[in-house]
Enzyme design. Sequence first.
Site, mmCIF file in Angstrom:
data_model
loop_
_atom_site.group_PDB
_atom_site.id
_atom_site.type_symbol
_atom_site.label_atom_id
_atom_site.label_comp_id
_atom_site.label_asym_id
_atom_site.label_seq_id
_atom_site.Cartn_x
_atom_site.Cartn_y
_atom_site.Cartn_z
ATOM 1 N N GLU A 103 3.764 -3.856 11.709
ATOM 2 C CA GLU A 103 3.680 -5.172 11.083
ATOM 3 C C GLU A 103 3.359 -6.196 12.171
ATOM 4 O OE1 GLU A 103 7.298 -6.106 8.912
ATOM 5 O OE2 GLU A 103 6.990 -8.257 9.179
ATOM 6 N N GLN B 69 15.872 -5.366 11.069
ATOM 7 C CA GLN B 69 15.677 -5.679 9.649
ATOM 8 C C GLN B 69 16.114 -4.474 8.827
ATOM 9 O OE1 GLN B 69 11.567 -6.002 8.061
ATOM 10 N NE2 GLN B 69 12.251 -7.877 7.050
HETATM 11 C C1 V0V Z 1 3.971 6.031 4.572
HETATM 12 N N1 V0V Z 1 3.525 6.750 5.609
HETATM 13 C C2 V0V Z 1 4.125 6.328 6.711
HETATM 14 C C3 V0V Z 1 4.977 5.263 6.302
HETATM 15 N N2 V0V Z 1 4.859 5.113 4.959
HETATM 16 N N3 V0V Z 1 4.013 6.701 7.984
HETATM 17 C C4 V0V Z 1 4.771 6.061 8.889
HETATM 18 N N4 V0V Z 1 5.629 5.042 8.559
HETATM 19 C C5 V0V Z 1 5.759 4.634 7.284
HETATM 20 N N5 V0V Z 1 6.600 3.653 6.968
HETATM 21 C C6 V0V Z 1 2.589 7.867 5.561
HETATM 22 C C7 V0V Z 1 3.106 8.978 4.656
HETATM 23 O O1 V0V Z 1 3.973 9.845 5.367
HETATM 24 C C8 V0V Z 1 1.831 9.668 4.243
HETATM 25 O O2 V0V Z 1 1.370 10.526 5.241
HETATM 26 C C9 V0V Z 1 0.850 8.509 4.127
HETATM 27 O O3 V0V Z 1 1.370 7.467 4.970
HETATM 28 C C10 V0V Z 1 0.723 7.978 2.710
HETATM 29 O O4 V0V Z 1 2.035 7.734 2.263
HETATM 30 P P1 V0V Z 1 2.451 7.468 0.734
HETATM 31 O O5 V0V Z 1 3.881 7.778 0.598
HETATM 32 O O6 V0V Z 1 1.461 8.125 -0.188
HETATM 33 O O7 V0V Z 1 2.361 5.938 0.643
HETATM 34 P P2 V0V Z 1 1.192 4.964 0.260
HETATM 35 O O8 V0V Z 1 -0.137 5.437 0.809
HETATM 36 O O9 V0V Z 1 1.296 4.644 -1.187
HETATM 37 O O10 V0V Z 1 1.674 3.701 1.094
HETATM 38 C C11 V0V Z 1 1.795 3.698 2.491
HETATM 39 C C12 V0V Z 1 1.623 2.219 2.942
HETATM 40 C C13 V0V Z 1 2.707 1.420 2.216
HETATM 41 C C14 V0V Z 1 1.786 2.202 4.460
HETATM 42 C C15 V0V Z 1 0.217 1.764 2.566
HETATM 43 O O11 V0V Z 1 4.001 1.903 2.581
HETATM 44 C C16 V0V Z 1 2.624 -0.075 2.499
HETATM 45 O O12 V0V Z 1 1.809 -0.784 1.885
HETATM 46 N N6 V0V Z 1 3.457 -0.567 3.421
HETATM 47 C C17 V0V Z 1 3.430 -1.990 3.800
HETATM 48 C C18 V0V Z 1 4.430 -2.773 3.005
HETATM 49 C C19 V0V Z 1 5.855 -2.370 3.307
HETATM 50 O O13 V0V Z 1 6.134 -1.316 3.875
HETATM 51 N N7 V0V Z 1 6.819 -3.236 2.850
HETATM 52 C C20 V0V Z 1 8.259 -2.995 3.074
HETATM 53 C C21 V0V Z 1 8.762 -3.750 4.240
HETATM 54 P P3 V0V Z 1 1.129 12.089 4.987
HETATM 55 O O14 V0V Z 1 2.444 12.622 4.650
HETATM 56 O O15 V0V Z 1 0.142 12.115 3.837
HETATM 57 O O16 V0V Z 1 0.556 12.602 6.264
HETATM 58 S S1 V0V Z 1 8.818 -5.478 3.862
HETATM 59 C C22 V0V Z 1 9.023 -6.327 5.339
HETATM 60 O O17 V0V Z 1 8.925 -5.656 6.434
HETATM 61 C C23 V0V Z 1 9.284 -7.707 5.280
HETATM 62 C C24 V0V Z 1 9.471 -8.432 3.999
HETATM 63 C C25 V0V Z 1 9.385 -8.505 6.534
HETATM 64 O O18 V0V Z 1 9.283 -7.960 7.622
HETATM 65 O O19 V0V Z 1 9.607 -9.741 6.424
HETATM 66 CO CO CO Z 2 9.368 -6.070 8.423
#
Ligand code: V0V
Ligand code: CO
Length: 150
Positions: free
Chosen positions: A134, A60
């Site tokens: 996910e 993806q």
């Molecule tokens: C953030 N962090 C990650 C990360 N994103 N760690 C590993 N992998 C990732 N992708 C870590 C980041 O380094 C920080 O750690 C901490 O989490 C907080 O990061 P932030 O930048 O302040 O971000 P937040 O807290 O605002 O948001 C992080 C979360 C957010 C995971 C809550 O990214 C989220 O809601 N993700 C889920 C939705 C998503 O990603 N959608 C896009 C794909 P340190 O540095 O403080 O230690 S859509 C998709 O996959 C679809 C449509 C599908 O499959 O069909």
């Molecule tokens: Co995805």
Amino acid sequence: MLTRIDHIGIACHDLDATAAFYRATYGFEVLHTEVNEEQGVREAMLRINGTDDGGASYIQLLEPVSADSPVGKWLARHGEGVHHIAFGTDDVDRDAEAVRGKGVRVLYDEPRRGSMGSRITFLHPKDCHGVLTEIVTAAPPGTAGEGSGH
Ligand code: V0V
Ligand code: CO
């Protein structure tokens, strides 16, 4: 039960250029593209192989639609690369609740809409040894989801 790698999500600046790389280098074709406003992405699914649970595994590609989206924030901090992994299941509701019951933060109360009519939820990376994870249930075969949205 989680029965396959459904996809690997890869953050990129330019979806079309990255898809062209995957086509030219490996011969992988884009099966599907869509904009998911709720998730803040324009994304493309490249089907790699079918799986013995009747599903498939994909790459993806994820281009942010805004800088303050999850992928936009990730790109600004880390640059392009692997953003998440997704495990496939026939019942995301059941499996998300089971994971929640083990003390892992599940980001959504109810699964939301994902690519090709799927239903998705995410586990917090800080509870998963640094991996944004996910869980996804594909749209049933023959529904509007799969392959549509070009
Ligand atoms: C953030 N962090 C990650 C990360 N994103 N760690 C590993 N992998 C990732 N992708 C870590 C980041 O380094 C920080 O750690 C901490 O989490 C907080 O990061 P932030 O930048 O302040 O971000 P937040 O807290 O605002 O948001 C992080 C979360 C957010 C995971 C809550 O990214 C989220 O809601 N993700 C889920 C939705 C998503 O990603 N959608 C896009 C794909 P340190 O540095 O403080 O230690 S859509 C998709 O996959 C679809 C449509 C599908 O499959 O069909
Ligand atoms: Co995805």
